[in-house]
Design a protein around this motif. Structure first.
Motif, PDB file in Angstrom:
ATOM      1  N   ARG A   1      37.849  59.282  47.383  1.00 25.71           N
ATOM      2  CA  ARG A   1      39.273  59.135  47.705  1.00 25.71           C
ATOM      3  C   ARG A   1      40.150  59.757  46.624  1.00 25.71           C
ATOM      4  O   ARG A   1      41.143  60.426  46.929  1.00 25.71           O
ATOM      5  N   ILE A   2      39.791  59.548  45.363  1.00 25.72           N
ATOM      6  CA  ILE A   2      40.580  60.134  44.277  1.00 25.72           C
ATOM      7  C   ILE A   2      40.482  61.649  44.297  1.00 25.72           C
ATOM      8  O   ILE A   2      41.469  62.356  44.039  1.00 25.72           O
ATOM      9  N   ARG A   3      39.311  62.180  44.605  1.00 27.26           N
ATOM     10  CA  ARG A   3      39.182  63.629  44.743  1.00 27.26           C
ATOM     11  C   ARG A   3      40.107  64.155  45.836  1.00 27.26           C
ATOM     12  O   ARG A   3      40.753  65.191  45.681  1.00 27.26           O
ATOM     13  N   GLY A   4      40.160  63.438  46.960  1.00 30.61           N
ATOM     14  CA  GLY A   4      41.010  63.872  48.056  1.00 30.61           C
ATOM     15  C   GLY A   4      42.491  63.778  47.722  1.00 30.61           C
ATOM     16  O   GLY A   4      43.274  64.673  48.040  1.00 30.61           O
ATOM     17  N   ILE A   5      42.879  62.688  47.066  1.00 32.16           N
ATOM     18  CA  ILE A   5      44.294  62.475  46.728  1.00 32.16           C
ATOM     19  C   ILE A   5      44.778  63.495  45.709  1.00 32.16           C
ATOM     20  O   ILE A   5      45.879  64.053  45.836  1.00 32.16           O
ATOM     21  N   THR A   6      43.973  63.761  44.689  1.00 30.94           N
ATOM     22  CA  THR A   6      44.396  64.640  43.600  1.00 30.94           C
ATOM     23  C   THR A   6      44.038  66.104  43.834  1.00 30.94           C
ATOM     24  O   THR A   6      44.476  66.974  43.078  1.00 30.94           O
ATOM     25  N   ALA A   7      43.249  66.366  44.865  1.00 31.42           N
ATOM     26  CA  ALA A   7      42.804  67.735  45.145  1.00 31.42           C
ATOM     27  C   ALA A   7      42.128  68.366  43.932  1.00 31.42           C
ATOM     28  O   ALA A   7      42.329  69.540  43.618  1.00 31.42           O
TER      29      ALA A   7
END
Length: 210
Positions: free
Chosen positions: A98-104
């Motif tokens: 999720r953090i990877r997706g949010i922060t790109a």
């Protein structure tokens, strides 16, 4: 006066050869003179750009705070309201994908106390100092946190409190202490623009204070 030498006759050939040899030189000289004049005209009245001051030491696009500067620290506080309940925010902030997706960007999170964390492709590193899952009222995440460009021995403390509201939404408060004063604005801008605003777009919510 116009001279035409289209016909290849013995009488006109010497004149045509002379124009070919000497005329090319004259044309090149005239072109160079025109270019110089044009350049002088454009540059006339323009001062050379001022010399930039030597940049502060940086790597990975981040300012490296000197040890004397890290002695002076400040605090960062941001407050958001999110539509989902606290346990969703808690799980999101500890979930690698999720953090990877949010922060790109690349990230590595942990759900264990003492577990290491990495965000923004290594620009941020830290450790879970305290984790309190949602107990019906609130959830708490406490991080030992630093930019990778800070002095190696300098860490800040990040406390994220997620409190359930009457309508089931979440009031999220982030309080960070120990931030080098020269890095405080950059740090606050990063929390808002690179994490909480993208979370807002994904989960729904709004900033309610700072």
């Amino acid at each position: 006066m116009t001279v035409l030498c289209d016909e290849e006759t013995d009488a006109k050939r010497p004149l045509k050869e002379l124009v070919r040899k000497e005329g090319g030189k004259a044309v090149r000289a005239a072109c160079l003179a025109f270019v110089r004049e044009l350049k002088e005209t454009v540059m006339k009245g323009h001062e050379p750009p001022p010399q930039k001051a030597p940049p502060r030491e940086r790597f990975n696009a981040g300012y490296v705070a000197a040890s004397a500067e890290t002695a002076k620290t400040g605090a960062v506080k941001v407050v958001y309201s999110y539509n989902p309940p606290p346990h969703v925010l808690y799980e999101t902030l500890l979930d690698t994908q999720r953090i990877r997706g949010i922060t790109a960007s690349d990230a590595s999170m942990s759900t264990e106390v003492g577990g290491k964390l990495m965000m923004f492709s290594g620009a941020v590193e830290g450790e879970n100092a305290e984790l309190k899952p949602f107990d019906g009222e609130r959830a708490v995440i406490k991080w030992k946190w630093r930019f990778s460009t800070w002095q190696p021995s300098h860490w800040s403390t990040v406390l994220i409190t997620m409190v359930k509201q009457d309508d089931g939404s979440t009031k999220l408060t982030l309080e960070q202490t120990g931030v080098p004063e020269d890095e405080r604005e950059r740090t606050e801008r990063g929390w808002k623009g690179m994490l909480f605003e993208p979370m807002n777009a994904m989960l729904g919510g709004r900033v309610i204070g700072a």
